[in-house]
Design a protein around this motif. Structure first.
Motif, PDB file in Angstrom:
ATOM      1  N   TYR A 151       1.022  -1.026   0.112  1.00 38.60           N
ATOM      2  CA  TYR A 151      -0.139  -0.329   0.141  1.00 38.60           C
ATOM      3  C   TYR A 151       0.824   0.971  -0.136  1.00 38.60           C
ATOM      4  O   TYR A 151       0.261   2.463   0.125  1.00 38.60           O
ATOM      5  N   ALA A 155      -1.390   3.327  -7.066  1.00 45.45           N
ATOM      6  CA  ALA A 155      -1.754   2.584  -7.407  1.00 45.45           C
ATOM      7  C   ALA A 155      -3.065   2.126  -6.830  1.00 45.45           C
ATOM      8  O   ALA A 155      -4.257   1.692  -6.390  1.00 45.45           O
ATOM      9  N   ALA A 156      -2.260   0.879  -5.366  1.00 45.87           N
ATOM     10  CA  ALA A 156      -2.850  -0.144  -4.859  1.00 45.87           C
ATOM     11  C   ALA A 156      -3.332   0.682  -3.544  1.00 45.87           C
ATOM     12  O   ALA A 156      -4.795   0.311  -3.338  1.00 45.87           O
ATOM     13  N   HIS A 158      -4.914   4.167  -3.818  1.00 51.11           N
ATOM     14  CA  HIS A 158      -6.040   4.074  -5.284  1.00 51.11           C
ATOM     15  C   HIS A 158      -7.109   3.542  -4.821  1.00 51.11           C
ATOM     16  O   HIS A 158      -8.350   3.612  -4.764  1.00 51.11           O
ATOM     17  N   ARG A 159      -7.093   1.980  -5.547  1.00 51.60           N
ATOM     18  CA  ARG A 159      -7.237   1.015  -5.620  1.00 51.60           C
ATOM     19  C   ARG A 159      -8.327   0.852  -4.217  1.00 51.60           C
ATOM     20  O   ARG A 159      -9.870   0.920  -4.148  1.00 51.60           O
ATOM     21  N   CYS A 162     -11.140   3.784  -3.376  1.00 49.82           N
ATOM     22  CA  CYS A 162     -12.374   3.947  -4.324  1.00 49.82           C
ATOM     23  C   CYS A 162     -13.026   2.888  -3.983  1.00 49.82           C
ATOM     24  O   CYS A 162     -15.015   2.676  -3.745  1.00 49.82           O
ATOM     25  N   THR A 163     -12.723   1.854  -3.019  1.00 55.15           N
ATOM     26  CA  THR A 163     -13.172   0.833  -2.382  1.00 55.15           C
ATOM     27  C   THR A 163     -14.383   1.197  -1.518  1.00 55.15           C
ATOM     28  O   THR A 163     -15.326   0.768  -1.035  1.00 55.15           O
ATOM     29  N   GLU A 177      -5.431   6.540 -13.771  1.00 55.66           N
ATOM     30  CA  GLU A 177      -4.613   5.883 -14.818  1.00 55.66           C
ATOM     31  C   GLU A 177      -2.830   6.084 -14.514  1.00 55.66           C
ATOM     32  O   GLU A 177      -2.366   6.647 -14.143  1.00 55.66           O
ATOM     33  N   ARG A 178      -2.954   3.862 -14.775  1.00 58.36           N
ATOM     34  CA  ARG A 178      -1.216   3.744 -14.484  1.00 58.36           C
ATOM     35  C   ARG A 178      -1.157   3.650 -16.245  1.00 58.36           C
ATOM     36  O   ARG A 178      -1.320   3.020 -17.282  1.00 58.36           O
ATOM     37  N   GLU A 241      -2.934  11.327 -12.916  1.00 55.06           N
ATOM     38  CA  GLU A 241      -4.369  11.399 -11.906  1.00 55.06           C
ATOM     39  C   GLU A 241      -4.798  12.984 -11.921  1.00 55.06           C
ATOM     40  O   GLU A 241      -3.992  13.792 -12.171  1.00 55.06           O
TER      41      GLU A 241
END
Length: 469
Positions: A151, A155-156, A158-159, A162-163, A177-178, A241
Protein backbone atom coordinates in the motif's frame (compact mmCIF):
# COMPACT_ATOMS: atom_id res chain seq x y z
CA UNK A 1 -0.14 7.56 22.64
CA UNK A 2 -0.28 4.76 25.23
CA UNK A 3 -1.21 2.30 22.47
CA UNK A 4 2.03 3.19 20.66
CA UNK A 5 4.65 2.10 23.22
CA UNK A 6 2.50 0.97 26.13
CA UNK A 7 3.61 4.08 27.98
CA UNK A 8 7.20 2.81 28.14
CA UNK A 9 10.36 4.60 27.00
CA UNK A 10 11.65 3.36 23.65
CA UNK A 11 14.61 2.83 21.36
CA UNK A 12 14.47 4.99 18.21
CA UNK A 13 16.35 3.97 15.06
CA UNK A 14 16.58 6.56 12.28
CA UNK A 15 16.24 4.37 9.20
CA UNK A 16 14.53 6.92 6.93
CA UNK A 17 17.02 6.26 4.12
CA UNK A 18 16.62 2.49 4.43
CA UNK A 19 12.85 2.79 4.19
CA UNK A 20 12.90 5.02 1.12
CA UNK A 21 15.59 3.00 -0.66
CA UNK A 22 13.53 -0.21 -0.65
CA UNK A 23 11.21 1.49 -3.14
CA UNK A 24 14.10 2.76 -5.28
CA UNK A 25 15.93 -0.48 -5.96
CA UNK A 26 18.10 -0.11 -2.85
CA UNK A 27 19.72 3.06 -4.24
CA UNK A 28 22.67 4.22 -2.04
CA UNK A 29 21.93 7.82 -3.07
CA UNK A 30 18.38 7.49 -1.75
CA UNK A 31 19.67 5.94 1.49
CA UNK A 32 22.13 8.79 2.02
CA UNK A 33 19.52 11.41 1.17
CA UNK A 34 17.47 10.35 4.18
CA UNK A 35 20.33 11.04 6.59
CA UNK A 36 19.37 14.54 7.71
CA UNK A 37 15.65 13.82 7.94
CA UNK A 38 16.52 10.93 10.23
CA UNK A 39 17.07 13.53 12.97
CA UNK A 40 13.32 13.20 13.42
CA UNK A 41 14.08 9.86 15.08
CA UNK A 42 14.36 11.84 18.31
CA UNK A 43 10.55 12.15 18.18
CA UNK A 44 9.45 8.63 17.24
CA UNK A 45 7.83 8.41 20.67
CA UNK A 46 7.34 10.82 23.55
CA UNK A 47 10.16 9.32 25.66
CA UNK A 48 13.35 8.09 23.93
CA UNK A 49 16.06 6.23 25.82
CA UNK A 50 18.36 5.13 23.00
CA UNK A 51 18.64 7.15 19.79
CA UNK A 52 20.45 5.73 16.73
CA UNK A 53 21.24 8.16 13.90
CA UNK A 54 23.01 7.76 10.56
CA UNK A 55 24.80 11.12 10.98
CA UNK A 56 26.61 12.73 13.89
CA UNK A 57 24.59 15.32 15.82
CA UNK A 58 26.24 17.72 18.26
CA UNK A 59 25.57 17.15 21.96
CA UNK A 60 23.85 20.54 22.37
CA UNK A 61 20.85 19.28 20.44
CA UNK A 62 19.70 16.41 22.67
CA UNK A 63 20.70 18.38 25.79
CA UNK A 64 18.30 21.14 24.75
CA UNK A 65 15.52 18.71 23.86
CA UNK A 66 15.99 16.87 27.16
CA UNK A 67 15.83 20.13 29.10
CA UNK A 68 12.56 21.24 27.54
CA UNK A 69 10.87 17.84 27.21
CA UNK A 70 12.26 16.44 30.47
CA UNK A 71 13.76 13.36 28.87
CA UNK A 72 16.01 11.29 31.13
CA UNK A 73 19.41 9.82 30.20
CA UNK A 74 19.04 9.60 26.44
CA UNK A 75 21.95 7.64 24.94
CA UNK A 76 22.73 8.95 21.45
CA UNK A 77 24.67 6.94 18.89
CA UNK A 78 25.56 8.98 15.81
CA UNK A 79 27.30 8.12 12.53
CA UNK A 80 25.66 4.69 12.51
CA UNK A 81 25.51 4.24 8.76
CA UNK A 82 27.42 2.24 6.21
CA UNK A 83 29.05 3.63 3.08
CA UNK A 84 25.70 3.32 1.32
CA UNK A 85 23.94 5.28 4.09
CA UNK A 86 22.16 2.20 5.44
CA UNK A 87 21.53 2.01 9.18
CA UNK A 88 20.22 -1.54 9.75
CA UNK A 89 23.17 -3.25 8.07
CA UNK A 90 25.58 -0.88 9.85
CA UNK A 91 24.03 -1.90 13.17
CA UNK A 92 24.82 -5.52 12.33
CA UNK A 93 28.52 -4.57 12.35
CA UNK A 94 28.19 -3.02 15.82
CA UNK A 95 27.29 -6.04 17.94
CA UNK A 96 27.79 -4.27 21.28
CA UNK A 97 25.24 -1.59 20.40
CA UNK A 98 22.85 -4.14 18.96
CA UNK A 99 23.15 -6.23 22.12
CA UNK A 100 22.47 -3.16 24.28
CA UNK A 101 19.31 -2.49 22.30
CA UNK A 102 18.14 -6.07 22.64
CA UNK A 103 18.96 -6.27 26.35
CA UNK A 104 17.20 -2.98 27.13
CA UNK A 105 13.84 -4.72 26.90
CA UNK A 106 12.39 -1.51 25.46
CA UNK A 107 10.13 -1.20 22.41
CA UNK A 108 12.23 -0.60 19.29
CA UNK A 109 10.78 1.93 16.86
CA UNK A 110 11.97 2.57 13.33
CA UNK A 111 10.74 5.12 10.79
CA UNK A 112 9.30 2.24 8.82
CA UNK A 113 9.62 -1.46 8.15
CA UNK A 114 12.33 -2.74 5.82
CA UNK A 115 13.60 -6.27 5.13
CA UNK A 116 16.85 -5.37 6.92
CA UNK A 117 15.15 -4.02 10.03
CA UNK A 118 12.71 -6.93 10.19
CA UNK A 119 15.54 -9.47 10.11
CA UNK A 120 17.76 -7.47 12.44
CA UNK A 121 15.19 -6.95 15.16
CA UNK A 122 13.15 -10.14 14.86
CA UNK A 123 13.22 -12.60 17.78
CA UNK A 124 14.92 -15.94 17.13
CA UNK A 125 12.83 -18.17 14.90
CA UNK A 126 11.26 -21.26 16.50
CA UNK A 127 13.07 -24.43 15.51
CA UNK A 128 9.91 -25.93 14.06
CA UNK A 129 9.36 -22.92 11.82
CA UNK A 130 6.22 -20.80 11.49
CA UNK A 131 3.02 -22.61 12.38
CA UNK A 132 -0.58 -22.17 11.28
CA UNK A 133 -1.76 -18.60 11.56
CA UNK A 134 1.78 -17.21 11.62
CA UNK A 135 2.21 -13.63 10.48
CA UNK A 136 5.46 -14.55 8.75
CA UNK A 137 5.34 -14.38 4.97
CA UNK A 138 6.72 -16.87 2.46
CA UNK A 139 10.13 -15.16 2.38
CA UNK A 140 10.45 -15.22 6.17
CA UNK A 141 9.46 -11.57 6.60
CA UNK A 142 6.52 -10.28 8.60
CA UNK A 143 3.10 -9.87 7.03
CA UNK A 144 3.10 -6.23 8.15
CA UNK A 145 6.07 -5.58 5.87
CA UNK A 146 4.26 -7.15 2.93
CA UNK A 147 1.24 -4.90 3.55
CA UNK A 148 3.55 -1.89 3.87
CA UNK A 149 5.12 -2.56 0.52
CA UNK A 150 1.73 -3.20 -1.11
CA UNK A 151 0.00 0.00 0.00
CA UNK A 152 2.96 2.34 -0.24
CA UNK A 153 2.09 1.91 -3.92
CA UNK A 154 -0.09 4.87 -4.83
CA UNK A 155 -1.93 2.64 -7.30
CA UNK A 156 -2.84 0.07 -4.63
CA UNK A 157 -3.82 2.85 -2.22
CA UNK A 158 -6.06 4.34 -4.91
CA UNK A 159 -7.85 1.03 -5.40
CA UNK A 160 -8.49 0.80 -1.65
CA UNK A 161 -9.80 4.39 -1.62
CA UNK A 162 -12.23 3.56 -4.43
CA UNK A 163 -13.51 0.53 -2.49
CA UNK A 164 -14.10 2.46 0.73
CA UNK A 165 -15.29 5.86 -0.55
CA UNK A 166 -18.96 5.01 -1.34
CA UNK A 167 -19.62 4.53 2.38
CA UNK A 168 -18.12 7.91 3.30
CA UNK A 169 -19.96 11.14 2.46
CA UNK A 170 -17.55 14.02 1.96
CA UNK A 171 -14.92 11.83 0.29
CA UNK A 172 -14.23 12.00 -3.44
CA UNK A 173 -11.53 9.91 -5.12
CA UNK A 174 -9.78 11.48 -8.13
CA UNK A 175 -9.62 9.37 -11.29
CA UNK A 176 -6.28 7.66 -11.89
CA UNK A 177 -4.73 5.64 -14.69
CA UNK A 178 -1.47 3.74 -14.92
CA UNK A 179 0.62 4.09 -18.06
CA UNK A 180 3.63 1.93 -18.72
CA UNK A 181 5.61 3.99 -21.22
CA UNK A 182 6.53 7.56 -22.06
CA UNK A 183 4.49 7.26 -25.24
CA UNK A 184 1.45 6.27 -23.20
CA UNK A 185 2.08 9.15 -20.79
CA UNK A 186 2.31 11.58 -23.71
CA UNK A 187 -1.04 10.40 -25.11
CA UNK A 188 -2.75 10.67 -21.74
CA UNK A 189 -1.33 14.13 -21.02
CA UNK A 190 -2.19 15.40 -24.50
CA UNK A 191 -5.81 14.24 -24.09
CA UNK A 192 -6.11 16.11 -20.80
CA UNK A 193 -4.48 19.23 -22.19
CA UNK A 194 -6.90 19.20 -25.15
CA UNK A 195 -9.75 19.22 -22.63
CA UNK A 196 -8.11 22.08 -20.74
CA UNK A 197 -7.48 19.83 -17.72
CA UNK A 198 -4.57 19.76 -15.33
CA UNK A 199 -3.09 16.37 -14.40
CA UNK A 200 -0.85 15.05 -11.65
CA UNK A 201 1.92 12.68 -12.72
CA UNK A 202 3.08 10.41 -9.88
CA UNK A 203 5.76 7.84 -9.45
CA UNK A 204 4.10 4.74 -8.04
CA UNK A 205 6.36 5.02 -5.00
CA UNK A 206 7.49 8.37 -3.67
CA UNK A 207 7.87 10.23 -0.40
CA UNK A 208 7.25 13.80 0.70
CA UNK A 209 5.89 14.78 -2.70
CA UNK A 210 9.04 13.76 -4.56
CA UNK A 211 8.28 11.99 -7.81
CA UNK A 212 5.06 14.00 -8.19
CA UNK A 213 4.59 16.66 -10.87
CA UNK A 214 1.60 18.89 -11.61
CA UNK A 215 1.17 19.25 -15.38
CA UNK A 216 -0.97 22.10 -16.71
CA UNK A 217 -1.87 22.67 -20.37
CA UNK A 218 0.42 25.71 -20.26
CA UNK A 219 3.32 23.63 -19.01
CA UNK A 220 2.82 21.16 -21.85
CA UNK A 221 2.82 23.99 -24.38
CA UNK A 222 5.94 25.54 -22.86
CA UNK A 223 7.74 22.18 -23.04
CA UNK A 224 7.00 21.88 -26.76
CA UNK A 225 4.17 19.39 -26.46
CA UNK A 226 3.17 16.37 -24.43
CA UNK A 227 5.68 14.09 -26.13
CA UNK A 228 8.57 16.42 -25.28
CA UNK A 229 7.38 16.71 -21.69
CA UNK A 230 6.96 12.94 -21.35
CA UNK A 231 10.61 12.45 -22.32
CA UNK A 232 11.55 14.18 -19.06
CA UNK A 233 9.67 11.62 -17.01
CA UNK A 234 11.37 8.58 -15.53
CA UNK A 235 11.22 5.45 -17.65
CA UNK A 236 8.65 2.84 -16.78
CA UNK A 237 5.19 3.02 -15.32
CA UNK A 238 3.75 6.25 -13.92
CA UNK A 239 0.34 7.18 -12.58
CA UNK A 240 -1.64 10.00 -14.15
CA UNK A 241 -4.25 11.34 -11.78
CA UNK A 242 -7.01 13.89 -11.99
CA UNK A 243 -5.96 17.20 -10.43
CA UNK A 244 -8.12 18.28 -7.52
CA UNK A 245 -8.78 22.00 -7.76
CA UNK A 246 -8.83 23.84 -4.48
CA UNK A 247 -7.00 26.49 -2.53
CA UNK A 248 -6.75 28.11 0.85
CA UNK A 249 -5.12 27.18 4.13
CA UNK A 250 -6.95 23.84 4.43
CA UNK A 251 -6.07 22.47 0.99
CA UNK A 252 -3.64 19.80 2.27
CA UNK A 253 -4.83 17.78 5.26
CA UNK A 254 -3.52 14.61 6.88
CA UNK A 255 -4.80 12.21 9.51
CA UNK A 256 -2.48 9.99 11.57
CA UNK A 257 -3.48 6.80 13.33
CA UNK A 258 -1.97 3.51 14.45
CA UNK A 259 -2.86 -0.16 14.44
CA UNK A 260 -1.94 -1.89 17.69
CA UNK A 261 -0.63 -5.44 18.05
CA UNK A 262 -4.17 -6.76 18.40
CA UNK A 263 -5.30 -5.10 15.16
CA UNK A 264 -7.34 -2.30 16.77
CA UNK A 265 -7.16 1.11 15.11
CA UNK A 266 -6.39 4.16 17.28
CA UNK A 267 -6.97 7.60 15.71
CA UNK A 268 -4.24 10.05 16.78
CA UNK A 269 -4.84 13.41 15.14
CA UNK A 270 -5.43 15.63 12.15
CA UNK A 271 -3.14 18.31 10.77
CA UNK A 272 -2.89 20.87 8.01
CA UNK A 273 0.26 20.38 5.95
CA UNK A 274 2.51 23.02 4.42
CA UNK A 275 3.14 21.92 0.83
CA UNK A 276 5.53 23.85 -1.42
CA UNK A 277 4.56 22.83 -4.94
CA UNK A 278 4.36 19.11 -4.30
CA UNK A 279 6.96 18.88 -1.51
CA UNK A 280 6.05 18.45 2.15
CA UNK A 281 7.55 21.17 4.36
CA UNK A 282 5.79 20.73 7.71
CA UNK A 283 2.46 20.61 9.50
CA UNK A 284 0.34 22.34 12.12
CA UNK A 285 -1.61 20.23 14.62
CA UNK A 286 -3.68 21.09 17.66
CA UNK A 287 -6.96 22.66 18.75
CA UNK A 288 -8.60 24.61 15.95
CA UNK A 289 -5.89 23.88 13.37
CA UNK A 290 -8.51 22.01 11.32
CA UNK A 291 -12.26 22.75 11.69
CA UNK A 292 -14.40 20.01 13.22
CA UNK A 293 -16.32 19.08 10.05
CA UNK A 294 -13.40 18.20 7.72
CA UNK A 295 -11.50 16.74 10.68
CA UNK A 296 -14.38 14.33 11.33
CA UNK A 297 -14.56 13.30 7.65
CA UNK A 298 -10.80 12.68 7.59
CA UNK A 299 -10.92 10.67 10.82
CA UNK A 300 -13.77 8.42 9.72
CA UNK A 301 -12.18 7.64 6.38
CA UNK A 302 -8.62 7.21 7.72
CA UNK A 303 -9.95 4.88 10.42
CA UNK A 304 -11.69 2.78 7.76
CA UNK A 305 -8.40 2.63 5.85
CA UNK A 306 -6.68 1.47 9.03
CA UNK A 307 -9.21 -1.31 9.57
CA UNK A 308 -8.63 -2.54 6.02
CA UNK A 309 -4.86 -2.48 6.56
CA UNK A 310 -5.23 -4.28 9.89
CA UNK A 311 -7.38 -6.99 8.30
CA UNK A 312 -4.51 -7.74 5.91
CA UNK A 313 -1.98 -7.93 8.75
CA UNK A 314 -0.56 -4.42 9.08
CA UNK A 315 0.58 -3.27 12.52
CA UNK A 316 2.04 0.15 13.30
CA UNK A 317 1.74 3.83 12.48
CA UNK A 318 0.19 5.15 9.27
CA UNK A 319 -1.45 8.24 7.86
CA UNK A 320 -3.75 9.20 5.00
CA UNK A 321 -3.13 12.46 3.13
CA UNK A 322 -6.00 14.44 1.61
CA UNK A 323 -6.57 17.38 -0.74
CA UNK A 324 -9.66 19.52 -0.18
CA UNK A 325 -11.57 20.48 -3.32
CA UNK A 326 -13.54 23.68 -3.96
CA UNK A 327 -16.72 22.10 -2.58
CA UNK A 328 -15.02 21.23 0.70
CA UNK A 329 -14.83 17.51 -0.05
CA UNK A 330 -11.69 15.56 0.83
CA UNK A 331 -9.81 13.62 -1.84
CA UNK A 332 -7.50 10.95 -0.38
CA UNK A 333 -4.24 10.88 -2.33
CA UNK A 334 -1.88 8.49 -0.54
CA UNK A 335 -1.24 6.26 2.47
CA UNK A 336 2.07 6.38 4.34
CA UNK A 337 2.63 3.10 6.21
CA UNK A 338 5.35 4.33 8.52
CA UNK A 339 5.98 7.15 10.91
CA UNK A 340 5.42 10.55 9.32
CA UNK A 341 6.40 14.19 9.57
CA UNK A 342 3.03 14.95 11.21
CA UNK A 343 3.69 12.14 13.71
CA UNK A 344 6.61 14.22 15.01
CA UNK A 345 4.32 17.17 15.71
CA UNK A 346 1.81 14.89 17.43
CA UNK A 347 4.52 13.33 19.63
CA UNK A 348 5.76 16.75 20.68
CA UNK A 349 2.21 17.87 21.38
CA UNK A 350 1.56 14.80 23.54
CA UNK A 351 4.76 15.29 25.54
CA UNK A 352 4.15 19.00 26.17
CA UNK A 353 0.52 18.29 27.10
CA UNK A 354 1.73 15.81 29.71
CA UNK A 355 4.24 18.30 31.12
CA UNK A 356 2.25 21.54 30.87
CA UNK A 357 -1.39 20.50 30.69
CA UNK A 358 -3.82 21.27 27.90
CA UNK A 359 -3.13 20.58 24.22
CA UNK A 360 -0.81 23.08 22.59
CA UNK A 361 -0.70 23.88 18.92
CA UNK A 362 2.48 22.55 17.33
CA UNK A 363 3.93 23.58 14.00
CA UNK A 364 6.88 21.79 12.41
CA UNK A 365 9.08 23.50 9.83
CA UNK A 366 11.30 20.77 8.47
CA UNK A 367 13.51 22.64 6.02
CA UNK A 368 14.13 26.29 6.85
CA UNK A 369 16.98 27.74 4.77
CA UNK A 370 19.88 29.28 6.66
CA UNK A 371 21.49 32.43 5.28
CA UNK A 372 24.92 30.93 5.87
CA UNK A 373 26.59 27.63 6.61
CA UNK A 374 27.05 27.14 10.35
CA UNK A 375 29.36 24.77 12.23
CA UNK A 376 27.82 23.07 15.26
CA UNK A 377 28.87 25.63 17.88
CA UNK A 378 27.60 28.56 15.81
CA UNK A 379 24.34 26.74 15.09
CA UNK A 380 23.84 26.14 18.82
CA UNK A 381 24.37 29.85 19.55
CA UNK A 382 21.99 30.83 16.75
CA UNK A 383 19.24 28.49 17.93
CA UNK A 384 19.61 29.61 21.55
CA UNK A 385 19.09 33.23 20.54
CA UNK A 386 16.14 32.41 18.28
CA UNK A 387 14.65 30.27 21.05
CA UNK A 388 14.98 33.15 23.50
CA UNK A 389 13.14 35.47 21.11
CA UNK A 390 10.39 32.90 20.57
CA UNK A 391 10.06 32.40 24.32
CA UNK A 392 9.36 36.13 24.70
CA UNK A 393 6.35 35.55 22.41
CA UNK A 394 5.09 32.67 24.54
CA UNK A 395 6.34 30.07 22.06
CA UNK A 396 8.54 27.04 22.73
CA UNK A 397 11.10 26.27 20.03
CA UNK A 398 12.56 22.79 19.62
CA UNK A 399 15.29 22.08 17.04
CA UNK A 400 14.35 19.01 15.00
CA UNK A 401 16.79 18.74 12.07
CA UNK A 402 20.29 19.94 12.97
CA UNK A 403 22.79 18.02 10.83
CA UNK A 404 22.29 19.95 7.57
CA UNK A 405 23.55 23.34 8.75
CA UNK A 406 26.92 22.99 7.03
CA UNK A 407 25.66 21.61 3.73
CA UNK A 408 26.24 23.65 0.54
CA UNK A 409 22.58 24.69 0.80
CA UNK A 410 22.26 24.78 4.59
CA UNK A 411 18.99 24.41 6.43
CA UNK A 412 17.57 23.59 9.83
CA UNK A 413 14.31 22.10 11.07
CA UNK A 414 12.38 23.34 14.09
CA UNK A 415 9.10 22.74 15.91
CA UNK A 416 7.14 25.58 17.50
CA UNK A 417 4.57 25.09 20.26
CA UNK A 418 2.12 27.74 21.47
CA UNK A 419 -1.47 28.29 22.59
CA UNK A 420 -2.58 30.36 19.59
CA UNK A 421 -2.00 30.35 15.85
CA UNK A 422 -1.09 34.05 16.07
CA UNK A 423 1.82 33.22 18.37
CA UNK A 424 2.95 30.46 16.00
CA UNK A 425 2.84 32.83 13.03
CA UNK A 426 4.84 35.46 14.90
CA UNK A 427 7.46 32.95 15.99
CA UNK A 428 7.77 31.48 12.51
CA UNK A 429 8.42 34.99 11.17
CA UNK A 430 11.11 35.49 13.81
CA UNK A 431 12.88 32.24 12.91
CA UNK A 432 12.78 32.89 9.17
CA UNK A 433 14.02 36.44 9.60
CA UNK A 434 16.85 35.39 11.91
CA UNK A 435 17.96 32.69 9.48
CA UNK A 436 17.96 35.12 6.56
CA UNK A 437 19.92 37.64 8.60
CA UNK A 438 22.87 35.29 9.00
CA UNK A 439 24.24 36.07 5.55
CA UNK A 440 24.01 39.83 6.14
CA UNK A 441 25.71 39.43 9.52
CA UNK A 442 28.82 37.85 8.03
CA UNK A 443 29.01 40.54 5.35
CA UNK A 444 28.53 43.42 7.77
CA UNK A 445 31.18 42.11 10.19
CA UNK A 446 33.70 41.59 7.40
CA UNK A 447 34.25 37.90 8.19
CA UNK A 448 35.96 36.09 5.34
CA UNK A 449 33.57 33.75 3.56
CA UNK A 450 36.45 31.34 2.97
CA UNK A 451 37.14 30.97 6.71
CA UNK A 452 35.65 27.58 7.75
CA UNK A 453 35.39 28.73 11.35
CA UNK A 454 33.02 31.49 10.29
CA UNK A 455 30.42 29.08 8.95
CA UNK A 456 29.84 31.38 5.98
CA UNK A 457 29.03 30.02 2.56
CA UNK A 458 31.20 31.57 -0.19
CA UNK A 459 28.57 31.04 -2.88
CA UNK A 460 25.77 32.61 -0.86
CA UNK A 461 27.99 35.46 0.29
CA UNK A 462 28.88 36.42 -3.27
CA UNK A 463 25.18 36.55 -4.17
CA UNK A 464 24.45 38.75 -1.17
CA UNK A 465 27.31 41.10 -2.07
CA UNK A 466 25.92 41.58 -5.58
CA UNK A 467 22.52 42.45 -4.11
CA UNK A 468 24.07 45.09 -1.87
CA UNK A 469 25.96 46.68 -4.74
Amino acid sequence: MTAWTGGAPAVHIGNVGDFNAQFAGGSPAVRRAGGHYACLAAFYSTDPRILVLPRQADDFWVRELSRVLEWQDVAVYGSVAGEDGGVAEALRSRPALLERIRRSGLPVITWGRTPESERLLAPPEPTAGPGPGSDVGPDGLGQALHVTRRYESKAAAHRLFCTLAPAHPGIVVPAQERVTSRRGAARALAARAAAGATAVVKAEYGVGGYGTTVVTPGRIAAAGGAQALAKRLARGAVLIEEYVHGSGPLRNLTFDALVDDGGAVHPVGVGVMDIDGTSYQGVTVGPGAVPDAPAAVAERFATAVGRALAAEGYRGWYDVDFVMDRAGRLAPVEINLRLTGPAVALMIQARLARLQGGRPLVRTLDRLPLGSRLPAAALADHLREVSRRCCSLGVTLLPTVVTAAFEPDPYVGVALAARTTGALDAAEAVVRSANEALGRMFLDTGVSASDPSSGASPRRTRRARRRRS
